[in-house]
Scaffold this motif. Structure first.
Motif, PDB file in Angstrom:
ATOM      1  N   PHE A 225       0.960  -0.949  -0.091  1.00 29.19           N
ATOM      2  CA  PHE A 225      -0.032  -0.052   0.101  1.00 29.19           C
ATOM      3  C   PHE A 225       0.930   1.134   0.068  1.00 29.19           C
ATOM      4  N   GLN A 226       2.062   1.351   0.897  1.00 29.15           N
ATOM      5  CA  GLN A 226       2.979   2.512   0.937  1.00 29.15           C
ATOM      6  C   GLN A 226       3.434   2.561  -0.595  1.00 29.15           C
ATOM      7  N   ALA A 227       4.055   1.462  -1.304  1.00 26.13           N
ATOM      8  CA  ALA A 227       4.582   1.787  -2.634  1.00 26.13           C
ATOM      9  C   ALA A 227       3.543   2.388  -3.473  1.00 26.13           C
ATOM     10  N   ALA A 228       2.203   2.295  -3.187  1.00 30.07           N
ATOM     11  CA  ALA A 228       1.059   2.671  -4.043  1.00 30.07           C
ATOM     12  C   ALA A 228       0.664   3.841  -3.985  1.00 30.07           C
ATOM     13  N   GLY A 229       1.380   4.629  -2.755  1.00 29.67           N
ATOM     14  CA  GLY A 229       1.067   5.960  -2.363  1.00 29.67           C
ATOM     15  C   GLY A 229       0.171   6.134  -1.409  1.00 29.67           C
ATOM     16  N   TYR A 230      -0.175   4.998  -0.619  1.00 30.09           N
ATOM     17  CA  TYR A 230      -1.010   5.268   0.508  1.00 30.09           C
ATOM     18  C   TYR A 230      -0.371   5.318   1.804  1.00 30.09           C
ATOM     19  N   ARG A 231      -1.123   5.985   2.835  1.00 29.07           N
ATOM     20  CA  ARG A 231      -0.689   6.203   4.095  1.00 29.07           C
ATOM     21  C   ARG A 231      -1.375   4.965   4.814  1.00 29.07           C
ATOM     22  N   THR A 232      -0.421   4.348   5.856  1.00 26.53           N
ATOM     23  CA  THR A 232      -0.929   2.988   6.441  1.00 26.53           C
ATOM     24  C   THR A 232      -0.615   3.225   7.984  1.00 26.53           C
ATOM     25  N   ALA A 233      -1.432   2.746   8.787  1.00 26.30           N
ATOM     26  CA  ALA A 233      -1.623   3.068  10.282  1.00 26.30           C
ATOM     27  C   ALA A 233      -2.160   1.904  10.939  1.00 26.30           C
ATOM     28  N   LEU A 234      -1.836   1.557  12.033  1.00 30.31           N
ATOM     29  CA  LEU A 234      -2.494   0.461  13.028  1.00 30.31           C
ATOM     30  C   LEU A 234      -2.808   1.250  14.050  1.00 30.31           C
ATOM     31  N   VAL A 235      -3.922   0.880  14.733  1.00 33.33           N
ATOM     32  CA  VAL A 235      -4.182   1.380  16.212  1.00 33.33           C
ATOM     33  C   VAL A 235      -4.814   0.449  16.982  1.00 33.33           C
ATOM     34  N   GLY A 236      -4.150  -0.082  18.096  1.00 36.32           N
ATOM     35  CA  GLY A 236      -4.766  -0.917  18.896  1.00 36.32           C
ATOM     36  C   GLY A 236      -3.833  -2.303  19.097  1.00 36.32           C
ATOM     37  N   LYS A 237      -4.275  -3.213  19.082  1.00 37.72           N
ATOM     38  CA  LYS A 237      -3.423  -4.620  19.160  1.00 37.72           C
ATOM     39  C   LYS A 237      -2.935  -4.963  17.890  1.00 37.72           C
ATOM     40  N   ALA A 238      -1.455  -5.108  17.998  1.00 41.88           N
ATOM     41  CA  ALA A 238      -0.651  -5.738  16.894  1.00 41.88           C
ATOM     42  C   ALA A 238      -0.449  -7.072  17.606  1.00 41.88           C
ATOM     43  N   HIS A 239       0.406  -7.430  18.263  1.00 40.41           N
ATOM     44  CA  HIS A 239       0.899  -8.965  18.575  1.00 40.41           C
ATOM     45  C   HIS A 239       1.387  -9.804  17.546  1.00 40.41           C
ATOM     46  N   PHE A 240       2.402  -9.134  16.929  1.00 40.24           N
ATOM     47  CA  PHE A 240       3.244  -9.920  15.864  1.00 40.24           C
ATOM     48  C   PHE A 240       4.429  -9.981  16.524  1.00 40.24           C
ATOM     49  N   GLN A 241       4.721  -9.563  17.717  1.00 43.46           N
ATOM     50  CA  GLN A 241       6.071 -10.224  18.693  1.00 43.46           C
ATOM     51  C   GLN A 241       5.563 -10.580  19.928  1.00 43.46           C
ATOM     52  N   PRO A 242       6.494 -11.380  20.707  1.00 41.24           N
ATOM     53  CA  PRO A 242       5.907 -11.802  22.076  1.00 41.24           C
ATOM     54  C   PRO A 242       6.360 -10.957  22.926  1.00 41.24           C
ATOM     55  N   LEU A 243       5.568 -11.413  24.324  1.00 44.99           N
ATOM     56  CA  LEU A 243       5.887 -10.588  25.558  1.00 44.99           C
ATOM     57  C   LEU A 243       7.117 -10.902  26.249  1.00 44.99           C
ATOM     58  N   ARG A 244       7.755 -11.693  25.827  1.00 42.34           N
ATOM     59  CA  ARG A 244       9.232 -12.142  26.065  1.00 42.34           C
ATOM     60  C   ARG A 244      10.162 -12.187  25.099  1.00 42.34           C
ATOM     61  N   GLY A 245      11.170 -11.279  24.791  1.00 40.56           N
ATOM     62  CA  GLY A 245      12.001 -11.132  23.842  1.00 40.56           C
ATOM     63  C   GLY A 245      13.283 -12.175  24.195  1.00 40.56           C
ATOM     64  N   THR A 246      14.170 -12.438  23.245  1.00 38.82           N
ATOM     65  CA  THR A 246      15.391 -13.065  23.624  1.00 38.82           C
ATOM     66  C   THR A 246      16.336 -12.379  22.894  1.00 38.82           C
ATOM     67  N   ALA A 247      17.878 -12.809  22.910  1.00 39.02           N
ATOM     68  CA  ALA A 247      18.795 -11.881  22.200  1.00 39.02           C
ATOM     69  C   ALA A 247      18.836 -12.339  20.596  1.00 39.02           C
ATOM     70  N   GLU A 248      18.065 -13.713  20.551  1.00 40.89           N
ATOM     71  CA  GLU A 248      17.992 -13.996  18.936  1.00 40.89           C
ATOM     72  C   GLU A 248      16.986 -13.336  18.517  1.00 40.89           C
ATOM     73  N   PHE A 249      15.854 -13.258  19.202  1.00 41.20           N
ATOM     74  CA  PHE A 249      14.506 -12.890  18.728  1.00 41.20           C
ATOM     75  C   PHE A 249      13.975 -11.667  19.578  1.00 41.20           C
ATOM     76  N   PRO A 250      14.582 -10.456  19.674  1.00 46.52           N
ATOM     77  CA  PRO A 250      14.342  -9.320  20.394  1.00 46.52           C
ATOM     78  C   PRO A 250      12.958  -8.627  19.917  1.00 46.52           C
ATOM     79  N   SER A 251      12.082  -8.362  21.066  1.00 43.02           N
ATOM     80  CA  SER A 251      10.729  -7.841  20.790  1.00 43.02           C
ATOM     81  C   SER A 251      10.360  -6.441  21.381  1.00 43.02           C
ATOM     82  N   ILE A 252      10.029  -5.631  20.659  1.00 41.12           N
ATOM     83  CA  ILE A 252       9.675  -4.244  21.324  1.00 41.12           C
ATOM     84  C   ILE A 252       8.107  -4.231  21.923  1.00 41.12           C
ATOM     85  N   GLU A 253       7.470  -5.427  21.918  1.00 42.58           N
ATOM     86  CA  GLU A 253       6.151  -5.717  22.494  1.00 42.58           C
ATOM     87  C   GLU A 253       6.420  -6.460  23.673  1.00 42.58           C
TER      88      GLU A 253
END
Length: 504
Positions: free
Chosen positions: A89-117
């Motif tokens: 969508f961005q490549a086609a000139g759209y604005r993109t946004a997410l408000v609310g729950k994402a949950h693409f990353q876990p509540l517990r990160g690791t050195a190999e798989f860090p998580s900002i969530e």
């Protein structure tokens, strides 16, 4: 005059049973979802690709199955190098946004798989106050992670609470973040004006206003947290439904007799699921599902109250869309990431049970003048189809990596169906809990990794899924046919047109 490129507004709930829309279920009040039913098409056979949050949410933005994009269960992470629909969508000139729950990353990160969530970043409000990085194809995000009063509260929602003057916001959430009494049930003491539904609607509308003012096409995902348990809702929604006046689903005696062993074990007081445990982590659904009758009734009433409260704020977003003059040129899709048990088959919440209650989801699609209004369709849909279909509805090419099906002709009412089956995966342990379901118009089959047991249901003759015909000799030939179809469906994931590479 050339018509503008359509906008896309995706609205999702979390863990909502497919049959909790008032237009189809008279015990519930959902006037705003009913509005979408009247003004668009309701798809009654929509399925999730996995009945838990992270895998399905990752499928929504990648157009791929969990076994393909890699975020295969809760606690895993969708890697940042995965291609997402927001990038297209961005490549086609759209604005993109997410408000609310994402949950693409876990509540517990690791050195190999860090998580900002994950902790501690989750609750580093200074981090979120200044966060402006792209996130899985979304150029703008406003996130939260908690369901109801969970201690995971933080991110942009906590910032908003402080901006609203809610200085004692921690009193509405559990320790160690907050100070709320954990014995409080059903009635959440948080005022409705501070509820995350209010936040999601307010912030979504602010973005709609910005896009309208700047006359920019957009892909906006308004991602609600309810009616995911715990069962808590502010007054007066907690008393909106009388438990004694509701139909409460219950176990049918003997229905698990022919099922795989973990089904019947859920009806024991203290079942031993140690044989299934490989990772040492929690196993969703593998425990006792027994609850007192009065508690089961009260849970349903609260769950319905959560649905109705959410519906009110979905209405706020739809109203603002109308007020801004965006309605006629915006594709609106409402759905949920997966279903929910609230007594069906004696089960609660979710887990490794691929009944329709859990893998089927509500789906409403509205686009005035293009998607037929007031139509109810039983064409099979999958949430893995959302990305490619949204792109095609906007005239954008679908990347070869997306393995979902383009449903645009079905949504427009020009074609009866685009797929003859749906696939659902559930892999919560490396090997012991690993299953796949193939569901077509009439029949449904589930296989388990390295197990001789399974499930076969005739959804026409047994819509309640009370008779597992897996071991019934009368269904032996059909079972062989369905197993072959499942294998074909797995191969079919790779059948999308691929760019031809010539080698000298």
């Amino acid at each position: 005059m050339k018509k503008k490129r359509p906008n896309v507004l995706l609205i999702t709930s979390d863990q909502q049973h497919w049959n909790t829309i008032g237009a189809f279920q008279s015990e519930l009040a959902t006037p705003n979802l009913d509005r979408l039913v009247r003004e668009g098409t309701a798809f009654t056979r929509a399925y999730c690709p996995n009945p838990t949050c992270t895998p399905t949410r990752a499928s929504i933005i990648t157009g791929m199955y969990p076994s393909q994009h890699g975020a295969w269960t809760l606690g895993t992470k969708l890697l940042e190098d995965r291609h997402t629909v927001g990038e297209d969508f961005q490549a086609a000139g759209y604005r993109t946004a997410l408000v609310g729950k994402a949950h693409f990353q876990p509540l517990r990160g690791t050195a190999e798989f860090p998580s900002i969530e994950a902790y501690p970043t989750l609750q580093d409000l200074d981090f979120w106050r200044s966060y402006e990085e792209p996130f899985y194809g979304f150029e703008h995000i406003e996130l939260a992670r908690n369901h109801t009063n969970e201690a995971h509260v933080g991110q942009h929602y906590a910032l908003w609470l402080e901006e609203q003057g809610c200085e004692d916001w921690r009193s509405y959430f559990l320790a160690p973040t907050g100070t709320m009494d954990p014995s409080i049930r059903h009635r959440w003491p948080i005022p409705e004006k501070y509820h995350y539904n209010t936040w999601i609607a307010e912030r979504s509308n602010a973005l709609l206003e910005r896009y309208a003012e700047q006359d920019e096409p957009f892909f906006l995902w308004s991602s609600f947290f309810d009616p995911h348990p715990d069962y808590l809702v502010p007054e007066p929604w907690d008393t909106m439904y009388d438990p004694e006046q509701l139909t409460i689903p219950e176990l049918v005696p003997g229905e698990h007799d022919a099922n795989p062993p973990h089904f019947a074990m859920t009806q024991e007081e203290s079942p031993d699921f140690s044989a299934w445990r490989e990772s040492g982590l929690g196993i969703h659904g593998y425990g006792s599902h027994l609850l007192p009758a009065e508690e089961r009734k009260r849970l349903v009433a609260t769950y319905y109250g959560m649905v109705s409260l959410m519906d009110k704020y979905i209405g706020r977003i739809l109203d603002r869309l109308d007020q801004l003059g965006l309605r006629e040129n915006t594709l609106v899709v409402f759905t949920s990431d997966h279903g929910h048990f609230y007594g069906q088959h004696g089960l609660q919440y979710k887990g490794g049970f691929h009944y329709e209650d859990l893998i089927r989801v509500p789906m409403l699609v509205r686009y005035p003048g293009l998607v037929p209004a007031g139509r109810v369709s039983d064409a099979i849909q999958s949430l893995v189809d959302l990305a490619p279909t949204a792109l095609r509805m906007c005239g954008i090419d679908v990347p070869h990596a997306m393995t979902g099906v383009d449903q645009s002709a079905v949504w427009r009412g020009e074609q009866a169906e685009a797929r003859d089956h749906a696939l659902c995966e559930f892999r919560h342990e490396p090997t012991t809990i690993h299953q796949k379901t193939y569901v077509e118009r009439r029949y449904k089959i589930t296989v388990y990794y390295k197990q001789a047991y399974g499930e076969l249901f005739d959804l026409q003759e047994d819509p309640g899924e009370l008779r597992n015909e897996w071991s019934n000799p009368a269904y032996a030939e059909l079972k062989s046919e369905l197993l072959l179809k499942l294998a074909w469906a797995e191969l079919g994931k790779e059948s999308m047109p691929m760019p031809r590479i010539w080698h000298a």
